[in-house]
Design an enzyme around this catalytic site. Sequence first.
Site, short mmCIF file in Angstrom:
data_model
loop_
_atom_site.label_atom_id
_atom_site.label_comp_id
_atom_site.label_asym_id
_atom_site.label_seq_id
_atom_site.Cartn_x
_atom_site.Cartn_y
_atom_site.Cartn_z
N ASN A 175 0.85 -1.19 0.00
CA ASN A 175 0.00 0.00 0.00
C ASN A 175 0.89 1.24 0.00
OD1 ASN A 175 0.70 0.68 2.73
ND2 ASN A 175 -0.90 -0.68 3.50
N GLU B 177 3.36 1.65 2.89
CA GLU B 177 4.49 0.72 2.83
C GLU B 177 5.52 1.19 1.79
OE1 GLU B 177 1.78 -3.06 4.26
OE2 GLU B 177 2.08 -2.70 2.12
N ASP C 92 -5.46 -7.86 1.93
CA ASP C 92 -5.55 -9.30 1.74
C ASP C 92 -6.50 -9.64 0.60
OD1 ASP C 92 -3.80 -9.89 3.89
OD2 ASP C 92 -5.45 -9.74 5.32
#
Length: 186
Positions: free
Chosen positions: A59, A62, A125
């Site tokens: 994302n 990150e 996820d």
Amino acid sequence: VAAVRSADAVIFSDYNYGAADAEIFEAVRMAAAERQIPILVDSRFRLQKFCGASSATPNQDEVEQILGPGFGDEACERLRDELGLESLLVTNGNKGMTLIERGREPQHIDAVGSDQAVDVTGAGDTVIAAFALGLASGLGHFDAAKLANHAGGIVVMKKGTAAVTPDELIASVNSVATNEILSSNA
């Protein structure tokens, strides 16, 4: 590694709890390479420890931890190269996604659905699962990313940890396709 023998794609998830390490990743990566199936990495702030996968789905936060705030497509292309990935799919919340694929121009994918998420729990996820499903089914990276975008857009509109049903995913894809056809005929 034994599970890779019957898989069509592998997701390597690292939540930074110490269970997933570079040695385990390398064994799984080698097994996936032997079978010529994609291996996708989702790592919470340790992405650079897992080089040589097919793709990764970090994302924005990150990626900022690696490249710094305000990173652009060129920096993401360098990161993709550094990690040895075929593609890098950066999720940007309600701004959609950016796919950085080897040998192609970066592609920006607008978010699907409302720009006001109800709950983002499990969105990453869901994105990597749908992206892996698309790749395992023979879709190219861009089409698999669009599928993942739909799945992520659906799950953030649900409260708590949620799943996307096949019917919801089909309805979302069909809705956007219908809207694109209608707007091109206007």
